[in-house]
Design a protein around this motif. Structure first.
Motif, short mmCIF file in Angstrom:
data_model
loop_
_atom_site.label_atom_id
_atom_site.label_comp_id
_atom_site.label_asym_id
_atom_site.label_seq_id
_atom_site.Cartn_x
_atom_site.Cartn_y
_atom_site.Cartn_z
N ARG A 1 0.77 -1.07 0.02
CA ARG A 1 0.00 -0.03 -0.05
C ARG A 1 0.83 1.18 0.02
O ARG A 1 0.53 2.19 -0.67
CB ARG A 1 -0.99 0.20 1.23
CG ARG A 1 -1.81 1.36 1.36
CD ARG A 1 -2.97 1.14 -0.08
NE ARG A 1 -3.67 2.41 0.00
CZ ARG A 1 -3.87 3.12 -1.00
NH1 ARG A 1 -3.25 2.88 -2.10
NH2 ARG A 1 -4.55 4.07 -0.94
N SER A 20 0.76 4.28 -2.57
CA SER A 20 0.68 5.40 -2.34
C SER A 20 1.77 6.62 -2.78
O SER A 20 1.75 7.69 -3.25
CB SER A 20 0.38 5.76 -0.93
OG SER A 20 -0.67 4.94 -0.49
N SER A 44 -3.59 14.01 3.74
CA SER A 44 -3.48 13.56 2.32
C SER A 44 -2.02 14.31 1.89
O SER A 44 -1.34 13.80 1.01
CB SER A 44 -4.38 14.03 1.45
OG SER A 44 -5.56 13.28 1.90
#
Length: 90
Positions: free
Chosen positions: A20, A24, A65
């Motif tokens: 993951r 990302s 984010s």
């Protein structure tokens, strides 16, 4: 696949990053390159700072984010490209 992308993947695998995290970080770097229409190793620090302004003001990304983007891009520059200056946001 570009050699820069492969270097980044290899560096993440050597450090045991999760799949993951790979996704990302690679997505963050791909978005940066897409925004400027040029490879990340050809960008200046001011351009990267402008990109983060864009993420906050235009895309309205949350702080979490933005940190994810920052970590992915920082990893690229410090580990894969090995630029001398770390990325600093003002």
């Amino acid at each position: 696949m570009t050699s820069l992308r492969q270097q980044m993947i290899d560096a993440m695998q050597q450090r045991g990053f999760s799949p993951r995290t790979h996704q990302s970080y690679l997505a963050a770097v791909r978005a940066l390159a897409t925004y400027f229409h040029k490879p990340p190793d050809q960008l200046q620090q001011a351009q990267i700072q402008d990109y983060f302004v864009y993420l906050v003001k235009e895309r309205h990304l949350s702080a979490a984010s933005c940190r994810l983007y920052l970590n992915g891009i920082r990893f690229l520059y410090l580990v894969s490209i090995q630029k001398c200056q770390p990325i600093e946001l003002t």
